[in-house]
Design an enzyme around this catalytic site. Structure first.
Site, PDB file in Angstrom:
ATOM      1  N   ASN A  42      -2.986  66.304  -0.299  1.00 24.14           N
ATOM      2  CA  ASN A  42      -1.607  66.540  -0.339  1.00 24.14           C
ATOM      3  C   ASN A  42      -0.977  65.582   1.265  1.00 24.14           C
ATOM      4  OD1 ASN A  42      -1.417  69.004   0.249  1.00 24.14           O
ATOM      5  ND2 ASN A  42       1.029  68.398   0.493  1.00 24.14           N
ATOM      6  N   ILE A  43      -0.482  64.334   1.527  1.00 23.83           N
ATOM      7  CA  ILE A  43      -0.930  63.598   2.700  1.00 23.83           C
ATOM      8  C   ILE A  43       1.085  62.996   2.546  1.00 23.83           C
ATOM      9  CG2 ILE A  43      -0.626  60.776   3.713  1.00 23.83           C
ATOM     10  CD1 ILE A  43      -3.682  61.229   2.462  1.00 23.83           C
ATOM     11  N   GLU A  44       2.108  64.068   3.314  1.00 24.25           N
ATOM     12  CA  GLU A  44       3.388  63.789   3.124  1.00 24.25           C
ATOM     13  C   GLU A  44       3.860  62.472   4.333  1.00 24.25           C
ATOM     14  OE1 GLU A  44       4.869  67.781   3.921  1.00 24.25           O
ATOM     15  OE2 GLU A  44       3.971  68.116   2.018  1.00 24.25           O
ATOM     16  N   CYS A  53       0.006  62.969  -3.531  1.00 23.82           N
ATOM     17  CA  CYS A  53      -0.304  64.501  -4.239  1.00 23.82           C
ATOM     18  C   CYS A  53      -1.540  64.102  -3.903  1.00 23.82           C
ATOM     19  CB  CYS A  53      -0.617  64.324  -5.940  1.00 23.82           C
ATOM     20  SG  CYS A  53       1.652  65.005  -6.041  1.00 23.82           S
ATOM     21  N   GLU A  55      -4.371  65.368  -6.238  1.00 23.14           N
ATOM     22  CA  GLU A  55      -4.896  65.310  -7.050  1.00 23.14           C
ATOM     23  C   GLU A  55      -5.052  63.637  -7.072  1.00 23.14           C
ATOM     24  OE1 GLU A  55      -2.166  67.372  -6.954  1.00 23.14           O
ATOM     25  OE2 GLU A  55      -1.619  67.707  -8.814  1.00 23.14           O
ATOM     26  N   CYS A  86       2.089  67.874 -10.644  1.00 19.79           N
ATOM     27  CA  CYS A  86       3.110  67.455 -11.171  1.00 19.79           C
ATOM     28  C   CYS A  86       3.485  66.504 -12.443  1.00 19.79           C
ATOM     29  CB  CYS A  86       4.169  67.057  -9.610  1.00 19.79           C
ATOM     30  SG  CYS A  86       2.842  65.339  -9.023  1.00 19.79           S
ATOM     31  N   CYS A  89       1.739  63.475 -11.032  1.00 17.46           N
ATOM     32  CA  CYS A  89      -0.055  63.401 -11.678  1.00 17.46           C
ATOM     33  C   CYS A  89      -0.806  63.268 -12.734  1.00 17.46           C
ATOM     34  CB  CYS A  89      -0.174  64.540 -11.383  1.00 17.46           C
ATOM     35  SG  CYS A  89      -0.372  64.452  -8.629  1.00 17.46           S
TER      36      CYS A  89
END
Ligand SMILES: [Zn+2]
Length: 128
Positions: A42-44, A53, A55, A86, A89
């Site tokens: 995950n890369i915020e 996300c 995935e 989520c 995804c």
């Protein structure tokens, strides 16, 4: 399929998570029928909706490589809850397959397996 190996690949990917806001480090490892494993984390972003996300990072990398026949997906995150994918995804996975076992792990030995058809039984489809 080696479930532990796939979970471990997802765990390794989670170590590279960029999650300064949630501190929730997620990793994903997608095994294709050709035997390749694509990983993601995950890369915020400070603008929250701009994040991505784990995935989808893994899945998009596989698609980019023309490797679109999937065998299994592992999702890994440490914590009290299993890291279920989520809704977005689930929809993205369903675009490419309606039959994919997803290994949802909160440790290397603590996981559940759900098929995408269970997680999203009635997917949105667009027909022209
Ligand atoms: Zn997601």
């Amino acid at each position: 399929m080696d479930i532990k190996k796939l979970i471990n690949a997802a765990k390794e990917a989670s170590a590279r998570s960029y999650s300064p806001y949630s501190k929730y480090k997620v990793g994903a490892a997608l095994l294709t029928k050709d035997g390749n494993i694509y990983t993601g984390t995950n890369i915020e972003n400070a603008s929250f909706p701009a994040g991505m996300c784990a995935e989808r990072v893994a899945l998009f990398e596989a698609i980019k490589n023309g490797d679109d026949q999937f065998e299994a997906l592992a999702i890994y995150a440490e914590g009290d809850n299993f890291p279920f994918p989520c809704g977005i995804c689930r929809q993205v996975i369903s675009e490419f397959t309606r039959d994919l076992n997803i290994i949802i792990a909160r440790s290397e030995n603590d996981y559940v397996i759900k098929n995408i058809s269970e997680l999203l039984p009635d997917t949105f489809e667009f027909s022209i």
